[in-house]
Structure formats: C-alpha cells, structure tokens
Design a protein around this motif. Structure first.
Motif, PDB file in Angstrom:
ATOM      1  N   LEU A 110       0.829  -1.204   0.000  1.00  0.00           N
ATOM      2  CA  LEU A 110       0.000   0.000   0.000  1.00  0.00           C
ATOM      3  C   LEU A 110       0.863   1.254   0.000  1.00  0.00           C
ATOM      4  O   LEU A 110       0.570   2.229  -0.691  1.00  0.00           O
ATOM      5  N   THR A 111       1.935   1.228   0.781  1.00  0.00           N
ATOM      6  CA  THR A 111       2.813   2.389   0.864  1.00  0.00           C
ATOM      7  C   THR A 111       3.482   2.665  -0.476  1.00  0.00           C
ATOM      8  O   THR A 111       3.603   3.817  -0.901  1.00  0.00           O
ATOM      9  N   GLU A 112       3.901   1.620  -1.145  1.00  0.00           N
ATOM     10  CA  GLU A 112       4.652   1.782  -2.390  1.00  0.00           C
ATOM     11  C   GLU A 112       3.750   2.019  -3.607  1.00  0.00           C
ATOM     12  O   GLU A 112       4.096   2.811  -4.486  1.00  0.00           O
ATOM     13  N   SER A 113       2.602   1.344  -3.653  1.00  0.00           N
ATOM     14  CA  SER A 113       1.809   1.348  -4.895  1.00  0.00           C
ATOM     15  C   SER A 113       0.387   1.855  -4.728  1.00  0.00           C
ATOM     16  O   SER A 113      -0.339   1.971  -5.722  1.00  0.00           O
ATOM     17  N   GLY A 114      -0.029   2.148  -3.478  1.00  0.00           N
ATOM     18  CA  GLY A 114      -1.401   2.557  -3.266  1.00  0.00           C
ATOM     19  C   GLY A 114      -2.364   1.395  -3.398  1.00  0.00           C
ATOM     20  O   GLY A 114      -1.971   0.275  -3.737  1.00  0.00           O
ATOM     21  N   HIS A 115      -3.646   1.654  -3.140  1.00  0.00           N
ATOM     22  CA  HIS A 115      -4.599   0.550  -3.176  1.00  0.00           C
ATOM     23  C   HIS A 115      -4.806   0.023  -4.587  1.00  0.00           C
ATOM     24  O   HIS A 115      -5.158  -1.140  -4.778  1.00  0.00           O
ATOM     25  N   GLU A 116      -4.541   0.876  -5.611  1.00  0.00           N
ATOM     26  CA  GLU A 116      -4.720   0.408  -6.986  1.00  0.00           C
ATOM     27  C   GLU A 116      -3.732  -0.701  -7.335  1.00  0.00           C
ATOM     28  O   GLU A 116      -4.025  -1.563  -8.169  1.00  0.00           O
ATOM     29  N   GLY A 117      -2.559  -0.665  -6.718  1.00  0.00           N
ATOM     30  CA  GLY A 117      -1.542  -1.655  -7.036  1.00  0.00           C
ATOM     31  C   GLY A 117      -1.533  -2.856  -6.120  1.00  0.00           C
ATOM     32  O   GLY A 117      -0.670  -3.737  -6.251  1.00  0.00           O
ATOM     33  N   LEU A 118      -2.482  -2.927  -5.193  1.00  0.00           N
ATOM     34  CA  LEU A 118      -2.519  -4.038  -4.246  1.00  0.00           C
ATOM     35  C   LEU A 118      -3.163  -5.252  -4.889  1.00  0.00           C
ATOM     36  O   LEU A 118      -4.308  -5.202  -5.340  1.00  0.00           O
ATOM     37  N   THR A 119      -2.416  -6.367  -4.953  1.00  0.00           N
ATOM     38  CA  THR A 119      -2.946  -7.610  -5.510  1.00  0.00           C
ATOM     39  C   THR A 119      -2.620  -8.759  -4.576  1.00  0.00           C
ATOM     40  O   THR A 119      -1.657  -8.697  -3.799  1.00  0.00           O
ATOM     41  N   SER A 122       1.870   8.145   2.723  1.00  0.00           N
ATOM     42  CA  SER A 122       1.296   7.476   1.566  1.00  0.00           C
ATOM     43  C   SER A 122       0.460   6.276   1.988  1.00  0.00           C
ATOM     44  O   SER A 122      -0.532   5.934   1.344  1.00  0.00           O
ATOM     45  N   PHE A 123       0.841   5.625   3.077  1.00  0.00           N
ATOM     46  CA  PHE A 123       0.074   4.475   3.559  1.00  0.00           C
ATOM     47  C   PHE A 123      -1.288   4.931   4.059  1.00  0.00           C
ATOM     48  O   PHE A 123      -2.320   4.332   3.752  1.00  0.00           O
ATOM     49  N   ALA A 124      -1.297   6.015   4.863  1.00  0.00           N
ATOM     50  CA  ALA A 124      -2.560   6.515   5.399  1.00  0.00           C
ATOM     51  C   ALA A 124      -3.515   6.907   4.286  1.00  0.00           C
ATOM     52  O   ALA A 124      -4.709   6.585   4.319  1.00  0.00           O
ATOM     53  N   VAL A 125      -3.004   7.600   3.283  1.00  0.00           N
ATOM     54  CA  VAL A 125      -3.838   8.016   2.161  1.00  0.00           C
ATOM     55  C   VAL A 125      -4.356   6.800   1.393  1.00  0.00           C
ATOM     56  O   VAL A 125      -5.536   6.735   1.035  1.00  0.00           O
ATOM     57  N   ALA A 126      -3.488   5.829   1.148  1.00  0.00           N
ATOM     58  CA  ALA A 126      -3.885   4.643   0.399  1.00  0.00           C
ATOM     59  C   ALA A 126      -4.958   3.853   1.136  1.00  0.00           C
ATOM     60  O   ALA A 126      -5.917   3.357   0.521  1.00  0.00           O
ATOM     61  N   LEU A 127      -4.812   3.730   2.438  1.00  0.00           N
ATOM     62  CA  LEU A 127      -5.781   2.952   3.201  1.00  0.00           C
ATOM     63  C   LEU A 127      -7.138   3.647   3.226  1.00  0.00           C
ATOM     64  O   LEU A 127      -8.186   3.002   3.114  1.00  0.00           O
ATOM     65  N   MET A 128      -7.129   4.960   3.375  1.00  0.00           N
ATOM     66  CA  MET A 128      -8.401   5.689   3.358  1.00  0.00           C
ATOM     67  C   MET A 128      -9.075   5.550   1.998  1.00  0.00           C
ATOM     68  O   MET A 128     -10.290   5.354   1.902  1.00  0.00           O
ATOM     69  N   ALA A 129      -8.279   5.656   0.934  1.00  0.00           N
ATOM     70  CA  ALA A 129      -8.839   5.502  -0.410  1.00  0.00           C
ATOM     71  C   ALA A 129      -9.385   4.094  -0.607  1.00  0.00           C
ATOM     72  O   ALA A 129     -10.446   3.907  -1.220  1.00  0.00           O
ATOM     73  N   ALA A 130      -8.673   3.109  -0.077  1.00  0.00           N
ATOM     74  CA  ALA A 130      -9.094   1.726  -0.245  1.00  0.00           C
ATOM     75  C   ALA A 130     -10.451   1.461   0.386  1.00  0.00           C
ATOM     76  O   ALA A 130     -11.241   0.646  -0.118  1.00  0.00           O
ATOM     77  N   SER A 131     -10.744   2.148   1.478  1.00  0.00           N
ATOM     78  CA  SER A 131     -12.014   1.915   2.168  1.00  0.00           C
ATOM     79  C   SER A 131     -13.213   2.325   1.313  1.00  0.00           C
ATOM     80  O   SER A 131     -14.332   1.865   1.541  1.00  0.00           O
TER      81      SER A 131
END
Length: 211
Positions: free
Chosen positions: A35-44, A110-119
């Motif tokens: 999540l930190t490196e790629s955001g929620h879009e890159g999480l697989t 970047s992790f905090a932003v990605a996690l909020m976006a993922a929700s």
C-alpha cells in the motif's frame, strides 16, 4: 505509546500463536508495504503473497480477496494495548493525542492516504475501519470524563465524540487532505481550540429544540 491511527507497524497478534500467527504477520506486513509503495490500486493478492514469501493459495484461502486483506490490516490495529494519554489536563491529553497522530501521518503518509482511499473501494475494509474508529473514540471518551471530574468542563452531558473529532480533525485536514508540511504547533493549537469550545458548552449533549 502506540498511536491509535498508526496501522503501519507490525502488530503483536493476540490470536493463537505458531505458524498461523507468523504467516498472518508476514502477510499483513506485506500489505502495508504494498500500500505504501503502490497505493490501493496496485494491491494484488499475488503481489502480497510474493512479498510475504507465502504461497498465493494460502493467501486466497485465508483472506479470499484484497478486501479481506485490507480489513485484516485494520482489524490488527485494534488488537494493540494502546491507551489514551493521561497528562493531568484535557488540553495536555488532546495535545499528546494529536502529536501521536501527526507523527504517524508524517512517518508514512502514503500508507494513510492509500488505506483511506481503499475503504471507498471495499465494503469489507470500510466496515473494519468504522469498527476501529468507533473503538478508538470510545477509548478516548475517558479524556472527557476525567476533564469533567477535574472541573475543567461543565458538569453536564458532554458529547465526547464531537469534542474528540473537533480536536483531531485539523491534523487530518492538514496532512491528509492538503498534504501540507507538518506544523509542530498544530497539535497544541487544535487541542486548545477544542478545549475552549468545550468549556463554552459547544459540545454539550443537550440539543436545543429549534423554534
């Protein structure tokens, strides 16, 4: 002291130990890193399995999908023995709480932003996040209870959650929404403003009926 919003650090697992706990810890660490490196879009699922060094079948069997991984990362944050600050004053407690929040958001924003976006993209993660925040606000209500007992706030029904939101929201607005540089004065300023408003009755639980 562990920040209530810090989901980035490895978490001690309160579930049964052994290989299952070790696998979970490795997988959740991998989710945080991805999540930190790629955001929620890159999480697989495959990316997490590879980073964790775990067979992807294991990841699919236990977490089913990306939503399950995100929800478990959030749930893991609720398994810590975090306690609200106790400085002897409401202003001090809220300032200390804000300092913890600011530190966590600055360390890996970047992790905090990605996690909020993922929700917003996973109902399962959204539910887990709601549970976590509800639990944290409930834990922090003791700050308001102590303040009333010390005579810092009027001895009447206080809407503790509204007070806590008012005290902490400026940190998220500054660092997450605006992505501005951290202001070392903001934790205390936001706490002071909330305390002044609370002392004036702004967060009283009683609501005046409109005429």
């Amino acid at each position: 002291m562990t920040d209530p919003t810090d989901l980035t650090a490895p978490r001690p697992d309160r579930r049964p130990g052994g290989r299952t706990a070790r696998v979970r810890a490795r997988v959740l660490d991998a989710v945080r890193a991805e999540l930190t490196e790629s955001g929620h879009e890159g999480l697989t699922m495959e990316g997490v399995a590879t980073r964790a060094g775990v067979h992807r079948t294991t990841v699919y069997r236990r977490w089913r999908d990306v939503g399950g991984l995100l929800a478990d990362v959030i749930d893991a944050a609720g398994e810590t023995d975090w306690r609200p600050p106790d400085t002897g004053s409401l202003r001090g407690d809220l300032t200390a709480l804000n300092q913890e929040i600011q530190e966590s958001l600055v360390v890996r924003p970047s992790f905090a932003v990605a996690l909020m976006a993922a929700s917003f993209h996973s109902e399962q993660a959204a539910r887990a996040q709601t549970r976590l925040w509800a639990d944290r606000y409930a834990q922090c209500e003791v700050l308001v209870e102590r303040a009333v007992a010390r005579g810092e706030l009027p001895a009447r029904d206080a809407d503790a959650r509204s007070l806590l939101i008012a005290a902490t929201a400026p940190l998220y607005h500054q660092l997450v929404l605006l992505r501005a540089d951290p202001d070392p004065r903001l934790p205390e300023r936001a706490a002071a403003a909330a305390v002044l408003a609370a002392a004036a009755g702004a967060f009283s639980g009683r609501r005046e009926e409109s005429t």
